[in-house]
Design a protein around this motif. Structure first.
Motif, short mmCIF file in Angstrom:
data_model
loop_
_atom_site.label_atom_id
_atom_site.label_comp_id
_atom_site.label_asym_id
_atom_site.label_seq_id
_atom_site.Cartn_x
_atom_site.Cartn_y
_atom_site.Cartn_z
N VAL A 9 1.36 -6.09 -8.53
CA VAL A 9 -0.04 -5.69 -7.69
C VAL A 9 -0.12 -6.96 -6.42
CG1 VAL A 9 -2.61 -5.81 -7.55
CG2 VAL A 9 -1.42 -4.62 -9.19
N LEU A 10 0.34 -8.22 -6.94
CA LEU A 10 0.36 -9.26 -6.00
C LEU A 10 1.34 -8.85 -4.78
CD1 LEU A 10 -0.29 -12.31 -5.05
CD2 LEU A 10 1.63 -12.95 -6.45
N SER A 11 2.69 -8.29 -5.35
CA SER A 11 3.60 -8.05 -4.50
C SER A 11 3.19 -6.85 -3.29
CB SER A 11 4.61 -7.56 -5.23
OG SER A 11 5.63 -6.81 -4.14
N ALA A 12 2.17 -5.88 -3.97
CA ALA A 12 1.69 -4.90 -3.15
C ALA A 12 1.00 -5.54 -2.12
CB ALA A 12 1.21 -3.88 -3.97
N ILE A 44 9.17 -11.11 -4.71
CA ILE A 44 8.42 -11.07 -5.90
C ILE A 44 8.65 -10.15 -6.94
CG2 ILE A 44 5.86 -11.34 -6.55
CD1 ILE A 44 5.22 -12.86 -4.50
N ALA A 45 8.71 -8.94 -6.36
CA ALA A 45 8.80 -7.71 -7.31
C ALA A 45 10.02 -7.73 -8.02
CB ALA A 45 8.54 -6.44 -6.37
N VAL B 94 -5.58 1.53 13.50
CA VAL B 94 -4.71 2.44 12.60
C VAL B 94 -3.92 1.73 11.77
CG1 VAL B 94 -3.25 4.33 12.85
CG2 VAL B 94 -4.82 3.79 14.55
N ALA B 95 -3.46 0.46 12.10
CA ALA B 95 -2.63 -0.25 11.27
C ALA B 95 -3.21 -0.99 10.04
CB ALA B 95 -1.96 -1.42 12.13
N LEU B 96 -4.74 -1.43 10.22
CA LEU B 96 -5.44 -1.73 9.37
C LEU B 96 -5.58 -0.49 8.35
CD1 LEU B 96 -7.32 -4.13 8.43
CD2 LEU B 96 -9.00 -3.21 9.50
N PHE B 97 -5.99 0.74 8.69
CA PHE B 97 -5.98 1.72 7.92
C PHE B 97 -5.09 1.79 6.79
CE2 PHE B 97 -6.01 6.33 7.04
CZ PHE B 97 -6.98 6.42 6.42
N VAL B 98 -3.66 2.05 7.64
CA VAL B 98 -2.48 2.21 7.06
C VAL B 98 -2.18 1.12 5.94
CG1 VAL B 98 -0.03 2.51 7.11
CG2 VAL B 98 -1.45 3.61 8.76
N ALA B 99 -2.44 -0.18 6.37
CA ALA B 99 -1.98 -1.13 5.46
C ALA B 99 -3.09 -1.18 4.03
CB ALA B 99 -2.20 -2.35 6.17
N ALA B 100 -4.35 -0.93 4.64
CA ALA B 100 -5.38 -0.93 3.48
C ALA B 100 -5.09 0.31 2.60
CB ALA B 100 -6.87 -0.80 4.12
N LEU B 101 -4.83 1.40 2.92
CA LEU B 101 -4.49 2.37 2.05
C LEU B 101 -3.13 2.06 1.13
CD1 LEU B 101 -5.27 5.65 1.95
CD2 LEU B 101 -3.52 6.23 3.29
N LEU B 102 -2.15 1.90 2.02
CA LEU B 102 -0.97 1.51 1.12
C LEU B 102 -1.33 0.39 0.03
CD1 LEU B 102 2.39 1.81 1.40
CD2 LEU B 102 2.27 -0.42 2.29
N CYS B 103 -2.09 -0.72 0.57
CA CYS B 103 -2.39 -1.57 -0.74
C CYS B 103 -3.29 -0.91 -1.75
CB CYS B 103 -3.38 -2.86 0.16
SG CYS B 103 -3.77 -4.06 -1.02
N GLY B 104 -4.25 -0.37 -1.48
CA GLY B 104 -5.06 0.36 -2.49
C GLY B 104 -4.21 1.28 -3.36
N VAL B 108 -3.19 0.73 -7.40
CA VAL B 108 -3.59 1.53 -8.62
C VAL B 108 -2.70 1.98 -9.33
CG1 VAL B 108 -4.90 3.62 -9.01
CG2 VAL B 108 -5.91 2.04 -7.32
N VAL B 109 -1.64 2.32 -8.53
CA VAL B 109 -0.34 2.86 -9.26
C VAL B 109 0.39 2.02 -9.98
CG1 VAL B 109 1.73 4.08 -8.84
CG2 VAL B 109 -0.04 4.85 -7.63
N LEU B 110 0.49 0.66 -9.40
CA LEU B 110 1.37 -0.29 -10.30
C LEU B 110 0.45 -0.70 -11.38
CD1 LEU B 110 2.98 -1.83 -7.16
CD2 LEU B 110 4.01 -0.40 -8.90
N TRP B 111 -0.83 -1.13 -11.02
CA TRP B 111 -1.67 -1.74 -12.13
C TRP B 111 -1.62 -0.64 -13.52
CZ3 TRP B 111 -3.23 -6.08 -13.13
CH2 TRP B 111 -3.94 -6.35 -14.21
N ASN B 112 -1.34 0.69 -13.30
CA ASN B 112 -1.46 1.53 -14.29
C ASN B 112 -0.10 1.99 -14.65
OD1 ASN B 112 -4.32 1.67 -14.70
ND2 ASN B 112 -4.35 2.85 -12.60
N ALA B 113 0.80 1.40 -14.17
CA ALA B 113 2.10 1.90 -14.56
C ALA B 113 2.64 1.20 -15.90
CB ALA B 113 3.18 1.72 -13.50
#
Lengths: 105, 166
Positions: A9-12, A44-45, B94-104, B108-113
């Motif tokens: 998550v930090l990496s993301a 990091i990942a 647009v860049a802010l939206f894309v980056a925020a979307l990617l981050c979110g 979520v995916v990596l936290w639950n993986a």
């Protein structure tokens, strides 16, 4: 308790910050900084994976070796990118990415 | 990793790296951005130490915080744009939206993986030995290609950056 998910998550988050920097900046040097941030996030990942999810078939610490290669490419990219930036600056007196539209349709 | 000192170190270094990373993209002054970038590199180096990758820790400090940061600061100094600030371009929303979307989404995916976490390796031996065995064993071909790449980048940077002479 720190798991691999914490590091991922930090990496993301770091990757998204670097992506924003690379997409939203005018100055070419700032774009390069965003790219370096993304390289760091990926490293990091890789290192976290090789620590927490040990590779079975390829031997220990494969991720750290990958991280070394990423670092090599990052160094080459920084040197070449700055060479290009200097060449552009000498000819056009600007490194504003919005104004480098010579090859735009 | 349940060692309380490691947990504390992770949270401190993670917070530091994220804050410094935000400083890189938010700061109005490009020189401040590069100093924040050095802070990110050092925090990431500390994270490598938390992950028991002491060779990468040293390499990160030498190459990133040493070489690449100095190169970037040179570029900032030589191109005279420091006083004009570090504004975003027209597509920054647009860049802010894309980056925020990617981050979110990725968070979520990596936290639950769930990953097949084996027993966490307690690497007592210096990791340099294992890395060297990897580099000169299965990865010897990419290793040689890396040196060719560095040579090509060096020659290319010299050709790009030198004065044009008739």
């Amino acid at each position: 308790m720190i798991t691999v998910n914490h590091f991922l998550v930090l990496s993301a988050i770091l990757f998204a910050i670097g992506l924003y920097g690379a997409l939203a900046k005018r100055n070419a040097v700032a774009i390069l900084m965003g790219a370096e941030l993304m390289f760091n996030a990926i490293n990091i990942a890789l290192v976290a994976f090789t620590k927490f999810v040990p590779p079975v078939r390829t031997g220990l610490l494969t991720g750290q070796v990958f991280a070394l290669f990423v670092l090599t490419v990052a160094a080459a990219e920084a040197a070449l990118g700055l060479g290009v930036i200097f060449a552009i600056y000498r000819r056009r007196e600007t490194i504003d990415a919005e104004r480098l539209n010579l090859m735009k349709w | 990793m349940t060692d309380p000192s490691a947990v504390t170190a992770f949270y401190v270094l993670a917070t530091l790296s994220v804050l410094a990373g935000l400083g890189v993209v938010i700061s109005r002054n490009l020189f401040h951005s590069s100093v924040f970038l050095v802070a990110v590199f050092l925090a990431v180096a500390g994270l490598y130490l938390v992950l028991q990758a002491e060779f990468l820790f040293a390499v990160q400090i030498l190459i990133y915080a040493g070489a690449i940061a100095i190169l970037l600061i040179f570029a900032v100094m030589l191109t005279q744009h420091v006083e004009r600030g570090n504004p975003g371009n027209l597509q920054w929303p647009v860049a802010l939206f894309v980056a925020a979307l990617l981050c979110g989404a990725m968070s979520v995916v990596l936290w639950n993986a769930v990953f097949p976490t084996g027993q966490i390796q307690q690497l007592g031996i210096p990791t340099t030995e294992v890395i060297a065995q990897n580099l000169f064993g299965p990865f010897v071909l990419p290793f040689e290609f890396a040196s060719v790449l560095l040579l090509a980048a060096m020659v290319g940077a010299i050709v790009m950056a030198r004065e044009d002479r008739p």
